[in-house]
Design a protein around this motif. Structure first.
Motif, PDB file in Angstrom:
ATOM      1  N   ARG A 102       6.900  80.143  60.706  1.00 28.71           N
ATOM      2  CA  ARG A 102       6.454  81.003  59.464  1.00 28.71           C
ATOM      3  C   ARG A 102       7.103  80.793  58.160  1.00 28.71           C
ATOM      4  O   ARG A 102       6.792  81.544  57.323  1.00 28.71           O
ATOM      5  N   CYS A 103       8.188  80.235  58.361  1.00 24.35           N
ATOM      6  CA  CYS A 103       9.201  80.044  57.181  1.00 24.35           C
ATOM      7  C   CYS A 103       9.002  78.615  56.292  1.00 24.35           C
ATOM      8  O   CYS A 103       8.976  77.712  56.901  1.00 24.35           O
ATOM      9  N   ALA A 104       8.861  78.897  55.157  1.00 16.93           N
ATOM     10  CA  ALA A 104       8.581  77.564  54.243  1.00 16.93           C
ATOM     11  C   ALA A 104       9.854  76.633  54.255  1.00 16.93           C
ATOM     12  O   ALA A 104       9.423  75.354  54.374  1.00 16.93           O
ATOM     13  N   SER A 105      11.008  76.992  54.432  1.00 22.54           N
ATOM     14  CA  SER A 105      12.121  76.128  54.589  1.00 22.54           C
ATOM     15  C   SER A 105      12.063  75.406  55.660  1.00 22.54           C
ATOM     16  O   SER A 105      12.173  73.996  55.624  1.00 22.54           O
ATOM     17  N   PHE A 106      11.830  75.924  56.672  1.00 24.64           N
ATOM     18  CA  PHE A 106      11.290  75.072  57.921  1.00 24.64           C
ATOM     19  C   PHE A 106      10.031  74.329  57.886  1.00 24.64           C
ATOM     20  O   PHE A 106      10.161  73.119  58.291  1.00 24.64           O
ATOM     21  N   GLN A 107       9.073  74.841  57.557  1.00 21.94           N
ATOM     22  CA  GLN A 107       7.855  74.281  57.474  1.00 21.94           C
ATOM     23  C   GLN A 107       7.762  72.755  56.855  1.00 21.94           C
ATOM     24  O   GLN A 107       7.516  71.763  57.212  1.00 21.94           O
ATOM     25  N   ASN A 108       8.578  73.069  55.568  1.00 25.03           N
ATOM     26  CA  ASN A 108       8.507  71.672  54.742  1.00 25.03           C
ATOM     27  C   ASN A 108       9.564  70.935  54.771  1.00 25.03           C
ATOM     28  O   ASN A 108       9.847  69.927  54.060  1.00 25.03           O
ATOM     29  N   SER A 109      10.848  71.383  55.439  1.00 21.63           N
ATOM     30  CA  SER A 109      11.986  70.870  55.477  1.00 21.63           C
ATOM     31  C   SER A 109      12.505  70.723  54.302  1.00 21.63           C
ATOM     32  O   SER A 109      13.233  69.630  53.800  1.00 21.63           O
ATOM     33  N   MET A 110      12.241  71.425  53.408  1.00 22.31           N
ATOM     34  CA  MET A 110      12.815  71.624  52.095  1.00 22.31           C
ATOM     35  C   MET A 110      13.143  72.865  51.429  1.00 22.31           C
ATOM     36  O   MET A 110      12.674  73.965  51.721  1.00 22.31           O
ATOM     37  N   CYS A 111      14.409  72.862  50.693  1.00 26.06           N
ATOM     38  CA  CYS A 111      14.717  74.121  50.207  1.00 26.06           C
ATOM     39  C   CYS A 111      15.519  74.081  48.728  1.00 26.06           C
ATOM     40  O   CYS A 111      15.973  72.946  48.550  1.00 26.06           O
ATOM     41  N   THR A 112      15.556  75.218  48.333  1.00 29.50           N
ATOM     42  CA  THR A 112      16.160  75.198  46.861  1.00 29.50           C
ATOM     43  C   THR A 112      17.631  75.986  47.013  1.00 29.50           C
ATOM     44  O   THR A 112      17.590  77.091  47.700  1.00 29.50           O
ATOM     45  N   VAL A 113      18.563  75.306  46.383  1.00 37.60           N
ATOM     46  CA  VAL A 113      20.023  75.791  46.658  1.00 37.60           C
ATOM     47  C   VAL A 113      20.567  76.071  45.253  1.00 37.60           C
ATOM     48  O   VAL A 113      20.376  75.209  44.245  1.00 37.60           O
ATOM     49  N   GLU A 114      21.364  77.094  45.176  1.00 41.31           N
ATOM     50  CA  GLU A 114      21.952  77.354  43.968  1.00 41.31           C
ATOM     51  C   GLU A 114      23.136  76.739  43.814  1.00 41.31           C
ATOM     52  O   GLU A 114      24.139  77.034  44.853  1.00 41.31           O
ATOM     53  N   LEU A 115      23.412  75.867  42.833  1.00 42.04           N
ATOM     54  CA  LEU A 115      24.575  75.183  42.652  1.00 42.04           C
ATOM     55  C   LEU A 115      25.667  76.078  41.908  1.00 42.04           C
ATOM     56  O   LEU A 115      26.844  75.884  41.987  1.00 42.04           O
ATOM     57  N   SER A 116      25.083  76.937  41.155  1.00 48.87           N
ATOM     58  CA  SER A 116      26.211  77.662  40.280  1.00 48.87           C
ATOM     59  C   SER A 116      25.533  79.151  40.008  1.00 48.87           C
ATOM     60  O   SER A 116      24.494  79.053  39.500  1.00 48.87           O
ATOM     61  N   LYS A 117      26.300  80.051  40.418  1.00 50.64           N
ATOM     62  CA  LYS A 117      25.746  81.206  40.182  1.00 50.64           C
ATOM     63  C   LYS A 117      26.054  81.960  38.695  1.00 50.64           C
ATOM     64  O   LYS A 117      24.982  82.481  38.291  1.00 50.64           O
ATOM     65  N   LEU A 118      26.876  81.016  37.984  1.00 50.91           N
ATOM     66  CA  LEU A 118      26.873  81.287  36.593  1.00 50.91           C
ATOM     67  C   LEU A 118      25.962  80.859  35.929  1.00 50.91           C
ATOM     68  O   LEU A 118      25.340  81.479  34.866  1.00 50.91           O
ATOM     69  N   THR A 119      25.560  79.617  35.881  1.00 50.04           N
ATOM     70  CA  THR A 119      24.338  79.093  35.148  1.00 50.04           C
ATOM     71  C   THR A 119      22.941  79.245  35.865  1.00 50.04           C
ATOM     72  O   THR A 119      22.102  78.519  35.220  1.00 50.04           O
ATOM     73  N   LYS A 120      23.189  79.656  37.031  1.00 49.19           N
ATOM     74  CA  LYS A 120      21.564  79.521  37.968  1.00 49.19           C
ATOM     75  C   LYS A 120      21.189  78.322  37.989  1.00 49.19           C
ATOM     76  O   LYS A 120      20.031  78.031  38.442  1.00 49.19           O
ATOM     77  N   GLN A 121      21.934  77.213  37.989  1.00 47.17           N
ATOM     78  CA  GLN A 121      21.479  75.876  38.025  1.00 47.17           C
ATOM     79  C   GLN A 121      21.171  75.779  39.776  1.00 47.17           C
ATOM     80  O   GLN A 121      22.051  76.024  40.578  1.00 47.17           O
ATOM     81  N   THR A 122      20.292  74.912  39.911  1.00 52.37           N
ATOM     82  CA  THR A 122      19.687  75.017  41.487  1.00 52.37           C
ATOM     83  C   THR A 122      19.396  73.591  41.601  1.00 52.37           C
ATOM     84  O   THR A 122      19.291  72.602  40.704  1.00 52.37           O
ATOM     85  N   THR A 123      19.200  72.971  42.883  1.00 54.36           N
ATOM     86  CA  THR A 123      18.668  71.804  43.231  1.00 54.36           C
ATOM     87  C   THR A 123      17.814  71.731  44.538  1.00 54.36           C
ATOM     88  O   THR A 123      17.828  72.914  45.278  1.00 54.36           O
ATOM     89  N   THR A 124      16.944  71.012  44.583  1.00 50.45           N
ATOM     90  CA  THR A 124      16.084  70.842  45.802  1.00 50.45           C
ATOM     91  C   THR A 124      16.615  69.993  46.826  1.00 50.45           C
ATOM     92  O   THR A 124      16.869  68.544  46.611  1.00 50.45           O
ATOM     93  N   LEU A 125      16.697  70.486  48.050  1.00 50.49           N
ATOM     94  CA  LEU A 125      17.361  69.401  48.981  1.00 50.49           C
ATOM     95  C   LEU A 125      16.146  69.261  50.187  1.00 50.49           C
ATOM     96  O   LEU A 125      15.413  69.823  50.484  1.00 50.49           O
ATOM     97  N   TYR A 126      15.879  67.834  50.464  1.00 52.78           N
ATOM     98  CA  TYR A 126      14.987  67.383  51.367  1.00 52.78           C
ATOM     99  C   TYR A 126      15.629  66.130  52.173  1.00 52.78           C
ATOM    100  O   TYR A 126      15.914  65.166  51.379  1.00 52.78           O
ATOM    101  N   PRO A 127      15.703  66.276  53.414  1.00 46.38           N
ATOM    102  CA  PRO A 127      15.588  67.376  54.363  1.00 46.38           C
ATOM    103  C   PRO A 127      16.328  68.557  54.141  1.00 46.38           C
ATOM    104  O   PRO A 127      17.807  68.367  53.831  1.00 46.38           O
ATOM    105  N   CYS A 128      16.056  69.677  54.259  1.00 47.30           N
ATOM    106  CA  CYS A 128      16.824  71.029  54.082  1.00 47.30           C
ATOM    107  C   CYS A 128      17.779  70.884  55.141  1.00 47.30           C
ATOM    108  O   CYS A 128      17.472  70.815  56.363  1.00 47.30           O
ATOM    109  N   PRO A 129      19.190  71.114  55.156  1.00 47.86           N
ATOM    110  CA  PRO A 129      20.140  71.095  56.215  1.00 47.86           C
ATOM    111  C   PRO A 129      19.978  72.461  56.880  1.00 47.86           C
ATOM    112  O   PRO A 129      19.405  73.251  56.358  1.00 47.86           O
ATOM    113  N   ALA A 130      20.207  72.213  58.220  1.00 44.58           N
ATOM    114  CA  ALA A 130      19.878  73.449  59.055  1.00 44.58           C
ATOM    115  C   ALA A 130      20.678  74.736  58.580  1.00 44.58           C
ATOM    116  O   ALA A 130      20.149  75.874  59.018  1.00 44.58           O
ATOM    117  N   LYS A 131      21.857  74.532  58.016  1.00 51.14           N
ATOM    118  CA  LYS A 131      22.337  75.757  57.699  1.00 51.14           C
ATOM    119  C   LYS A 131      21.874  76.511  56.708  1.00 51.14           C
ATOM    120  O   LYS A 131      21.671  77.914  56.710  1.00 51.14           O
TER     121      LYS A 131
END
Length: 158
Positions: free
Chosen positions: A106-135
């Protein structure tokens, strides 16, 4: 060096065959007891944690199980066969596997094997990972691990 007679070779072959057959039937029986569908997930597994005092898991085991389920999702047609996600899961962990599977599907990260990860809390910069790592799948969908544990996803690159 002694020669084996054809009968001895045949007997040896038969005994090896029956050992393999017995092992395969045992594994099939263990997995056939688990029948997961969207309906059984809604009725039996999604909201009821298997942690009832007799079947507790440590955080490291939860990490390992979730990682195995994510790996299986990339090997099998899980959308039509949820129980395929529990392939190679030990019998004692099947209830946990069913619980995790019913929540992961029921979870989008699992269903799509894609997730957005925050690279920097300071700048709020993110990247999308595909396939999304298990962690990230395990954390986003199940909040596993609930505490930092040595060995939980330590070997994962991302």
């Amino acid at each position: 060096m002694s020669k084996r007679t054809p009968i001895a070779c045949f007997v040896l072959f038969l005994s090896a065959f029956f050992v393999c057959l017995s092992t395969a039937l045992t594994l099939q029986a263990a997995q056939s007891t688990l029948h997961l569908t969207p309906e059984t997930c809604d009725q039996q597994y999604r909201d009821i944690s298997p942690a009832d005092g007799r079947n507790t898991f440590h955080e490291f085991e939860k990490c390992s199980l979730c990682k195995l389920i994510v790996e299986n999702s990339r090997k099998w047609n899980w959308r039509e066969h949820y129980e395929a996600l529990c392939t190679d899961v030990p019998e004692h962990a099947m209830q946990w596997c069913a619980y995790y599977v019913c929540n992961l599907v029921r979870c989008a990260s699992f269903q799509n094997s894609m997730c957005t990860v925050e690279l920097s809390k300071l700048t709020k910069q993110t990247t999308t990972l595909y396939p999304c790592p298990a962690k990230y799948v395990c954390w986003n969908c199940l909040q596993v691990p609930s505490e930092q544990v040595r060995g939980c996803f330590d070997s994962d690159l991302a």
